[in-house]
Design a protein around this motif. Structure first.
Motif, PDB file in Angstrom:
ATOM      1  N   SER A  21       0.822  -1.209   0.000  1.00  0.00           N
ATOM      2  CA  SER A  21       0.000   0.000   0.000  1.00  0.00           C
ATOM      3  C   SER A  21       0.856   1.258   0.000  1.00  0.00           C
ATOM      4  CB  SER A  21      -0.899   0.031   1.237  1.00  0.00           C
ATOM      5  OG  SER A  21      -1.814  -1.018   1.227  1.00  0.00           O
ATOM      6  N   THR A  22       0.299   2.354  -0.538  1.00  0.00           N
ATOM      7  CA  THR A  22       1.012   3.634  -0.570  1.00  0.00           C
ATOM      8  C   THR A  22       0.124   4.842  -0.304  1.00  0.00           C
ATOM      9  OG1 THR A  22       0.858   3.343  -2.978  1.00  0.00           O
ATOM     10  CG2 THR A  22       3.024   3.077  -1.992  1.00  0.00           C
ATOM     11  N   PHE A  23      -1.177   4.659  -0.115  1.00  0.00           N
ATOM     12  CA  PHE A  23      -2.079   5.765   0.215  1.00  0.00           C
ATOM     13  C   PHE A  23      -2.011   6.851  -0.865  1.00  0.00           C
ATOM     14  CE2 PHE A  23      -1.068   3.272   3.854  1.00  0.00           C
ATOM     15  CZ  PHE A  23      -2.294   3.082   4.468  1.00  0.00           C
ATOM     16  N   ALA A  24      -1.638   8.093  -0.517  1.00  0.00           N
ATOM     17  CA  ALA A  24      -1.618   9.170  -1.514  1.00  0.00           C
ATOM     18  C   ALA A  24      -0.262   9.347  -2.176  1.00  0.00           C
ATOM     19  CB  ALA A  24      -2.051  10.489  -0.876  1.00  0.00           C
ATOM     20  N   LYS A  31      -5.737   8.795   2.157  1.00  0.00           N
ATOM     21  CA  LYS A  31      -6.653   8.180   1.211  1.00  0.00           C
ATOM     22  C   LYS A  31      -5.827   7.452   0.152  1.00  0.00           C
ATOM     23  CE  LYS A  31     -10.055  11.854   1.879  1.00  0.00           C
ATOM     24  NZ  LYS A  31     -10.830  12.956   1.235  1.00  0.00           N
ATOM     25  N   GLY A  32      -6.488   6.909  -0.854  1.00  0.00           N
ATOM     26  CA  GLY A  32      -5.761   6.318  -1.974  1.00  0.00           C
ATOM     27  C   GLY A  32      -5.650   4.813  -1.896  1.00  0.00           C
ATOM     28  N   ILE A  33      -4.424   4.297  -1.977  1.00  0.00           N
ATOM     29  CA  ILE A  33      -4.198   2.861  -2.116  1.00  0.00           C
ATOM     30  C   ILE A  33      -4.022   2.222  -0.751  1.00  0.00           C
ATOM     31  CG2 ILE A  33      -2.645   1.089  -3.018  1.00  0.00           C
ATOM     32  CD1 ILE A  33      -2.104   2.990  -5.373  1.00  0.00           C
ATOM     33  N   ASN A  47       4.798  13.045  -2.743  1.00  0.00           N
ATOM     34  CA  ASN A  47       3.770  13.143  -1.699  1.00  0.00           C
ATOM     35  C   ASN A  47       2.353  13.029  -2.269  1.00  0.00           C
ATOM     36  OD1 ASN A  47       4.164  15.701  -2.928  1.00  0.00           O
ATOM     37  ND2 ASN A  47       3.417  16.801  -1.126  1.00  0.00           N
ATOM     38  N   HIS A  48       2.105  13.428  -3.512  1.00  0.00           N
ATOM     39  CA  HIS A  48       0.886  13.206  -4.293  1.00  0.00           C
ATOM     40  C   HIS A  48       1.361  13.085  -5.746  1.00  0.00           C
ATOM     41  CE1 HIS A  48      -1.358  14.468  -0.760  1.00  0.00           C
ATOM     42  NE2 HIS A  48      -2.517  14.385  -1.392  1.00  0.00           N
TER      43      HIS A  48
END
Length: 549
Positions: A60-63, A107-109, A355-356
């Motif tokens: 996972s990596t989120f944003a 959020k995200g992955i 970071n995004h």
């Protein structure tokens, strides 16, 4: 670990029974035993599988972008990132960070899945974000024909239309007859059968109802039986087993529950997956909550009962052992994470993530070496600034050193090296008029409710002014030894060099790092350049090196 974890009490989930073991990031090749954790870096929500003699691991990596890193190993112990399944987070404009915070932090992955389908030589990635399941594939890798090997140039990821169902914490199984299934859900587990091309849903059915929270599905077929591993966050792993087919019925047994070891002041080993070696041995790869560093992978062998249930092999005291025999003896190795990076390869290493989603017009790699970071955002808030480049910190203690050419900074620009998380600090250069001064800024904070900026930081210390003709070295010494649940916080120190990297001077006091879990991602080293007055300035990152302390 899925979203429901933020609602659960964590303070009772610490083992504290085994002394922390230092793990080198150098290769443990040709050893007869290995130490846990196998990789002291933040790679959670593990989905592990094997193609030929190569093991792959998705996380996972989120944003952070690119997302869903894929790691490679020959022995289940030594790992290196080789690609990202999601080159661009195509989940909405908030992932571009064009309107400042809250952006898409946290959020995200989340827990997603990756598998290889030999029949069409294609890797499939599925992840649920914003109520839809997104799909990325990589074709023509020749992995099946090459004993699992994929040349770096063969990773070509393609996005497909999402499925309008959230496969929450999902896992892909490609059956012996080439049919594709996905297990998912919380607390009740569903199994969906996909279309022949894997790009839409054919049917879905609930296969198991749980009276407690379970999530983090990982689905397998072994010796004709179907298995779904699920976690009880954040301290146990259950096994669901069906002898009748992918749609069950399933019965349940406990694989691990609040198992002690192998690190003190870390959470229990849980939420992982099973994988077999080429010679038929099985292993369970899980993670431990090890804040401030994040969630780190541990490995243990499995044995099978006579009636077909997996069991984790523990030490003589019933704990997850600090050391086990090497799963695979091989002379093949993968690169470690301590090599000097001078940004000369023509593309960023897969250790790095923004970071995004970055503004691609505001960064480039110089043909002679170096990463050029132009200012991409006018802001006084580092969390709202685009194009902050980060990488995971290797535990238990590491030093990250950046070399920057700051000669092209403009009035109001701020650039430097950051210890990045929801509570952050940085050392860098503030350009004001013709004056470029080294500063230490701490107490940058996001709120834990909305992930908006609570504090843009304070100037904790100031250093000397620097000339436009000299490079500046910035160094962060980070102690990410697990302190999960402790009132005592680990600290990091910041220093600089203006004499060619020969002498480093500490600036300010040591900065404490939060042990909290709500941001999920652990601390990272990062480098940034943003404007407070107007765009047009730039810095060149000439090198980065991480080394153990």
């Amino acid at each position: 670990m899925a979203r429901l974890n933020r609602l659960l009490p964590f303070l009772t989930l610490f083992t504290g029974t085994v002394t922390s073991v230092a793990v080198n990031t150098t290769i443990q090749s040709r050893a007869t035993t290995f130490n846990n954790p196998v990789l002291w870096e933040d790679y959670p929500d593990i989905d592990v599988f094997r193609v030929g003699s190569v093991f792959y691991y998705s996380s996972s990596t989120f944003a952070y972008s690119p997302g869903a890193p894929v790691l490679k190993s020959y022995d289940l112990v030594n790992w290196t990132p080789v690609t990202h399944s999601v080159p661009t987070l195509n989940f909405g404009s908030q992932y571009d960070l064009t309107s400042g915070t809250p952006g898409a932090y946290v959020k995200g992955i989340w827990a997603s899945t990756l598998r290889y389908r030999k029949s069409n030589d294609k890797f499939y990635w599925y992840g649920c974000t914003g109520g839809k399941t997104y799909i990325w594939t990589s074709s023509g890798t020749n992995a099946g024909a090459n004993n699992g090997e994929v040349d770096a140039s063969k990773w070509n990821w393609e996005s497909h239309s999402p499925i309008n169902t959230c496969y929450y914490d999902n896992s892909l199984l490609i059956d012996d007859d080439d049919k594709m299934y996905i297990s998912y859900g919380n607390p009740n587990i569903q199994v969906a059968q996909l279309s022949a091309d894997g790009l839409s849903q054919a049917r879905t059915q609930q296969v198991f109802a749980s009276s407690v929270t379970i999530e983090g599905s990982r689905m397998y077929k072994v010796n004709g039986n179907y298995y779904i591993l699920v976690t009880r966050p954040a301290d146990a792993e259950y096994v669901l087993k069906s002898t009748s087919g992918p749609f069950g019925p399933y019965t349940q047994r406990t694989l691990v529950s609040r198992i002690s070891g192998p690190l003190a002041n870390a959470g229990f080993s849980h939420q992982g997956g099973m994988v077999d070696t080429p010679d038929g041995k099985w292993y369970y790869v899980a993670f431990m909550d090890a804040y401030p560093g994040g969630r780190i992978p541990v490995v243990a062998p499995l044995r099978w009962t006579s009636d077909g249930w997996p069991e984790v092999v523990t030490d003589s005291q019933g704990r997850w052992a600090t050391s086990y025999p090497m799963p695979v003896q091989t002379s093949k190795t993968v690169p470690g994470s301590n090599e000097l990076d001078e940004f000369k390869s023509g593309k960023l290493s897969h250790h790095w993530e923004w970071n995004h989603n970055p503004d691609t017009s505001k960064w480039s790699l110089d043909q002679q070496g170096g990463l050029v970071l132009k200012t991409a955002t006018v802001t006084g808030d580092l969390f709202a600034a685009r194009n902050t480049l980060t990488r995971r910190i290797a535990g238990p203690k590491s030093r990250g050193t950046f070399r920057l050419d700051v000669s092209k900074m403009k009035d109001g620009d701020r650039a430097g090296a950051v210890l990045f998380r929801d509570r952050a600090a940085y050392i860098g250069v503030w350009k004001q008029g013709n004056d470029a001064r080294i500063v230490l800024v701490d107490d940058l904070r996001l709120t834990q409710s909305s992930w908006t900026t609570a504090s843009t930081g304070r100037t904790a210390a100031t250093g000397p002014t620097v000339s436009n003709t000299q490079d500046v070295w910035f160094r962060i010494d980070a102690d990410i030894t697990p302190a999960f649940g402790l009132s005592t916080e680990r600290t990091s120190s910041f220093s600089y060099s203006v004499d060619g990297g020969q002498t480093f001077v500490k600036l300010g006091s040591a900065v404490p790092m939060t042990n909290t879990w709500q941001y999920f991602t652990g601390y990272r080293f990062g480098v940034f350049n943003f404007a407070t007055n107007g765009l047009g300035g730039e810095v060149k990152v000439k090198s980065f090196q991480m080394s153990p302390l």
